[in-house]
Motif scaffolding. Sequence first.
Motif, PDB file in Angstrom:
ATOM      1  N   GLU A 100       0.654   5.721   0.958  1.00  0.00           N
ATOM      2  CA  GLU A 100      -0.095   6.862   1.464  1.00  0.00           C
ATOM      3  C   GLU A 100      -0.640   7.657   0.286  1.00  0.00           C
ATOM      4  O   GLU A 100       0.041   7.865  -0.709  1.00  0.00           O
ATOM      5  N   MET A 136      -8.312  -0.645   3.712  1.00  0.00           N
ATOM      6  CA  MET A 136      -7.636  -0.980   4.965  1.00  0.00           C
ATOM      7  C   MET A 136      -8.584  -1.025   6.168  1.00  0.00           C
ATOM      8  O   MET A 136      -8.474  -1.931   6.999  1.00  0.00           O
ATOM      9  N   CYS A 161       4.299  -0.776   3.316  1.00  0.00           N
ATOM     10  CA  CYS A 161       4.168   0.577   2.786  1.00  0.00           C
ATOM     11  C   CYS A 161       5.315   0.855   1.817  1.00  0.00           C
ATOM     12  O   CYS A 161       6.489   0.658   2.155  1.00  0.00           O
ATOM     13  N   TRP A 174       0.837  -1.188   0.000  1.00  0.00           N
ATOM     14  CA  TRP A 174       0.000   0.000   0.000  1.00  0.00           C
ATOM     15  C   TRP A 174       0.876   1.243   0.000  1.00  0.00           C
ATOM     16  O   TRP A 174       2.088   1.166   0.196  1.00  0.00           O
ATOM     17  N   ASP A 223       0.543   7.006  11.764  1.00  0.00           N
ATOM     18  CA  ASP A 223      -0.894   7.097  12.043  1.00  0.00           C
ATOM     19  C   ASP A 223      -1.614   5.825  11.614  1.00  0.00           C
ATOM     20  O   ASP A 223      -2.554   5.370  12.280  1.00  0.00           O
ATOM     21  N   ALA A 224      -1.180   5.244  10.473  1.00  0.00           N
ATOM     22  CA  ALA A 224      -1.802   4.006   9.992  1.00  0.00           C
ATOM     23  C   ALA A 224      -1.556   2.861  10.976  1.00  0.00           C
ATOM     24  O   ALA A 224      -2.445   2.042  11.221  1.00  0.00           O
ATOM     25  N   ASN A 254       2.147   9.941   8.508  1.00  0.00           N
ATOM     26  CA  ASN A 254       0.979   9.218   8.020  1.00  0.00           C
ATOM     27  C   ASN A 254       1.139   7.711   8.187  1.00  0.00           C
ATOM     28  O   ASN A 254       0.183   6.997   8.476  1.00  0.00           O
ATOM     29  N   TYR A 255       2.362   7.263   8.007  1.00  0.00           N
ATOM     30  CA  TYR A 255       2.645   5.833   8.199  1.00  0.00           C
ATOM     31  C   TYR A 255       2.429   5.457   9.655  1.00  0.00           C
ATOM     32  O   TYR A 255       1.821   4.428   9.974  1.00  0.00           O
ATOM     33  N   CYS A 273      -6.480   2.059  -1.235  1.00  0.00           N
ATOM     34  CA  CYS A 273      -5.887   1.567   0.014  1.00  0.00           C
ATOM     35  C   CYS A 273      -6.635   2.135   1.209  1.00  0.00           C
ATOM     36  O   CYS A 273      -6.966   1.413   2.164  1.00  0.00           O
ATOM     37  N   GLU A 274      -6.913   3.431   1.178  1.00  0.00           N
ATOM     38  CA  GLU A 274      -7.616   4.095   2.270  1.00  0.00           C
ATOM     39  C   GLU A 274      -9.016   3.528   2.457  1.00  0.00           C
ATOM     40  O   GLU A 274      -9.539   3.472   3.569  1.00  0.00           O
TER      41      GLU A 274
END
Length: 474
Positions: free
Chosen positions: A374, A383, A403, A372, A413-414, A410-411, A379-380
């Motif tokens: 960002e 997931m 990733c 995936w 945060d995921a 952002n990574y 993907c958003e």
Amino acid sequence: MIRIHILALTCMMATSVFAIAQQSDSVYIRGRYLSNGLWRYNNAGVLKYSALKFKQVAYTDSVTHVGGIMKDQRFTIAVPADITPGVYRISPGWNDVIIDGKEKEITYTLNGVNKDSMSVNFTISEENKLYQDYLKHSTAQLKWINELVRKYQKSKSNDLQKQIEDRRERYQKDYENFCKQHDGTWAALLVKNSPHRFAPIDMDSVNAKRYLHRNNYWDGIDTNNPKLVNTPLYLGVIENYIYYYFDKSLKIDPEALGDSLVTACDTVLTHFGGNEDTKGFAVKHLEAIFMMTSQEKPLHFVDTFYADYLDNCGQCTDEDEKSLAEQFRQRIARDNVISEGLPAPEIDIEDAGDKYKTLKDIPSDLLLLMFWQEGCSHCEEQMPQIEEYMRANPNKVTVLAICITSNDKNYQDAIKAFPHLLFICDNKTGGNKYDGAAAKAYFVNGTPNYFLLDKNRKFIGAYYTWDIVMNKLK
């Protein structure tokens, strides 16, 4: 209906009047684009249809503006006199023009004041006037017939039924008379190979659509005419047949869709297989469709059975043809590594929970690798669905989310948002997102990309959507 194609042309500001000296070795396209002032164009081009995309033939970067806002835009484009006769697309306006090689000047006005109902009026070009007049007449006929059918479906009136039958018969006679009277022209060739098929009067619109696609779709169409290669007609015939299977009303299972498209692909290539020109065109256009829609199964089918048409570009100079051949070779190389039953390439996963070093170290009978990035909308979307599935089925599968973009906030945060997934970053330093070791090993060139592995870390399959993966996990 011909599917709309889009090509982004580079816009260059110009306010001078474009003038060009008439030469005997050119065909001149002179256009005027009437606009409401909201749609601005700064150049004009003649584009040729191809199996892969439009190819620019000629253009001008000088057009007339009034006060910097397009109100009375005019342009003149010179194309070589020996241009291959056919149907070309003109920008601005994205309208089709027949260039038959005989007419040295084509002049028209495109009324784009109402963007949803553009109209073309040819003042010089008998060929184009002939074709456009027929289209306007037949469109008006069909509009009236469809209105009568809608009224009939409500009333079931015998009088309306008789009117519909009479008008359909008149439409068919006009069609046949036009083709016979103007035989030998491009206008007649295009009309003859665009027959309209009427569904039974009592069918609703959904069933009528299915009826027309399943019954007699190919009747009346000459699919083996080299003159029609690289025309919107052949593009439309292929695309309408293939995209029918993407109709959500059919409710085709995502995995079964691949099988349906293989069958449809085989049908298309059987019809276009009468000579090398039409067959080669159909193969390349199907490749383009399946690459764009990420349909692995029909793409593999074409790669396997029509490889000669995809890997024959050793001496060609066309960049698009070279690119298609190179992508084909990459898929073949990928199939030699990523196929059911083959061992999955090992990757560095030391940062997956800080306790695993190899794929086999992850204690799970099923392991799903998800590549995936960002900013990937798919993907958003998928997931959270994966996280929800993992919560409901904690022992079914382990997901390793890889990733391919650089490790940033952002990574992180995921990682917090999806605690039931293991995360690693394949691209910690930036640069080309597909240059990471894992992305290269798995031939990843788009996201999301899924790879399902068994307990011995051999491939079960490769997929592009979570829906298909979920069906595999049932």
